[in-house]
Enzyme design. Sequence first.
Site, PDB file in Angstrom:
ATOM      1  N   ASN A 191      -5.799   3.138 -12.792  1.00  0.00           N
ATOM      2  CA  ASN A 191      -4.747   2.225 -12.347  1.00  0.00           C
ATOM      3  C   ASN A 191      -3.392   2.884 -12.568  1.00  0.00           C
ATOM      4  O   ASN A 191      -3.214   3.666 -13.510  1.00  0.00           O
ATOM      5  CB  ASN A 191      -4.820   0.927 -13.159  1.00  0.00           C
ATOM      6  CG  ASN A 191      -3.712  -0.051 -12.796  1.00  0.00           C
ATOM      7  OD1 ASN A 191      -3.551  -0.412 -11.637  1.00  0.00           O
ATOM      8  ND2 ASN A 191      -2.925  -0.464 -13.775  1.00  0.00           N
ATOM      9  N   GLY A 232       0.786  -1.231   0.000  1.00  0.00           N
ATOM     10  CA  GLY A 232       0.000   0.000   0.000  1.00  0.00           C
ATOM     11  C   GLY A 232       0.817   1.279   0.000  1.00  0.00           C
ATOM     12  O   GLY A 232       0.334   2.329   0.450  1.00  0.00           O
ATOM     13  N   THR A 233       2.059   1.234  -0.528  1.00  0.00           N
ATOM     14  CA  THR A 233       2.891   2.442  -0.480  1.00  0.00           C
ATOM     15  C   THR A 233       2.338   3.554  -1.371  1.00  0.00           C
ATOM     16  O   THR A 233       2.428   4.731  -1.012  1.00  0.00           O
ATOM     17  CB  THR A 233       4.348   2.130  -0.885  1.00  0.00           C
ATOM     18  OG1 THR A 233       4.372   1.567  -2.209  1.00  0.00           O
ATOM     19  CG2 THR A 233       4.988   1.162   0.092  1.00  0.00           C
ATOM     20  N   ASN A 234       1.777   3.203  -2.527  1.00  0.00           N
ATOM     21  CA  ASN A 234       1.164   4.230  -3.375  1.00  0.00           C
ATOM     22  C   ASN A 234      -0.050   4.834  -2.687  1.00  0.00           C
ATOM     23  O   ASN A 234      -0.279   6.048  -2.743  1.00  0.00           O
ATOM     24  CB  ASN A 234       0.767   3.634  -4.727  1.00  0.00           C
ATOM     25  CG  ASN A 234       1.867   3.747  -5.763  1.00  0.00           C
ATOM     26  OD1 ASN A 234       2.478   4.795  -5.917  1.00  0.00           O
ATOM     27  ND2 ASN A 234       2.129   2.660  -6.468  1.00  0.00           N
ATOM     28  N   HIS A 261       0.500   1.933 -13.402  1.00  0.00           N
ATOM     29  CA  HIS A 261       1.286   0.824 -13.950  1.00  0.00           C
ATOM     30  C   HIS A 261       2.749   1.246 -14.014  1.00  0.00           C
ATOM     31  O   HIS A 261       3.057   2.374 -14.418  1.00  0.00           O
ATOM     32  CB  HIS A 261       0.782   0.463 -15.345  1.00  0.00           C
ATOM     33  CG  HIS A 261       1.462  -0.733 -15.938  1.00  0.00           C
ATOM     34  ND1 HIS A 261       1.121  -2.021 -15.594  1.00  0.00           N
ATOM     35  CD2 HIS A 261       2.473  -0.829 -16.839  1.00  0.00           C
ATOM     36  CE1 HIS A 261       1.893  -2.855 -16.256  1.00  0.00           C
ATOM     37  NE2 HIS A 261       2.716  -2.170 -17.020  1.00  0.00           N
TER      38      HIS A 261
END
Length: 303
Positions: free
Chosen positions: A95, A12-14, A97
Site C-alpha cells: 500500500n 487512479g493517478t498512482n 500511504h
Amino acid sequence: MFKIIVLVSGSGTNMLQLIKNDIKIDCIIADRECKAKNIADEYNIDFILLKRDKEISKNLLKIFEEKKPDLIVLAGFLSILDGEILEKYKNKIINIHPSLLPKYGGKGMYGLKVHQAVFENGDKESGCTVHYVTSDVDAGEIIGQDKVDISMAKSPEEIQKIVLEREWKLLPRVVKELIENNECDINEKRAEQLLRKYGFDFKNIDKNEIIELINKEINDFQEGSSEYIRLLCGYLYCLGDSSDIPLIEKAKYDINFDVGCMIDGEWIDSLENNGVEDEKKHIRTREEIIKAFVSYCKTYFNL
C-alpha cells in the site's frame, strides 16, 4: 511473467504512474465507481468492480486465487482488507500511504485527512510510504519512504499536491525493485535446480542440452538471470571446445552489460589457446580454470 493486480477507489493517478513507467498491470479492481475505470479502458486493462461491503476481502480472495498475482498494489484503495486474504498473500500486498509512517497512519487516516492533521500540527516535513499490508492498518513493514519539504505550504490541499507528486515517483520505484528482486530469486532458484540436476560430473552432462538452454536464454532473456546464464556458459566451457566459442561470445556480448560482466572472458581465451597466461606469466591450465569455476559455484550456492 510477473502478474500485478492494482486495487483502487478513486482517480487512479498512482496507478497511471505505474503504467507510464512501463509496469504491466494485469487487472484493476475498484470498490466503487471511479475514474480509474477510464484508465483501464484507455490502456485495455481488465477491470473489475466489486461491491463495497463486508464480503470484499473474501470476494477479492476468490479473484486472486483465479488470477494468481505475484503482487497486489493498493493505490488509493479505501476498503480495509482482513481475514484469510492477508495470510494467503502475506508480503505480496503493498500500500502507498501519504505520510511518513508510523506518523499519521491507522484507521480513518487517509486522503486529505492525513494532510489536514499534518498541517494542523505545523510539520515542516511530510512524505509518503510504501509498506506491506497486514491486519494492523498502516503498520506493516516499510519497504520505501520519501520525504518532502512542506514548509512553504499554506493549506492541507497544497501539502496533498506536494506529497502526491512524490508518491508518483516512489510507488513505481518500489514496484520495479520488487519485480527485480523476484526475478533474481526465481533465476537463482533456476541455477540451483540446474546444479542439483547436473552437479559437476561433467562426463554425464548432455552438452547439447546446455547449448539449447543457452540459446533459449539469449532469445528469451529475463532480467535478473545473469547468474543462471553464467552457470550455463560455465558448463559449456567445461564440456566444450573451440567450436563453442561463438555461442559463449554471443551470450557474453549480445545480451546486456550485466550478463557480459558475469561470463568470464578467460573461458573464451582458454578454449582458443588451451590455457591463459595470468599477470605473473603463469599459464592457468584449463583444469585450473574448471576447478576455479566449481569452487565458485560451491561457495556461491552453499553446496
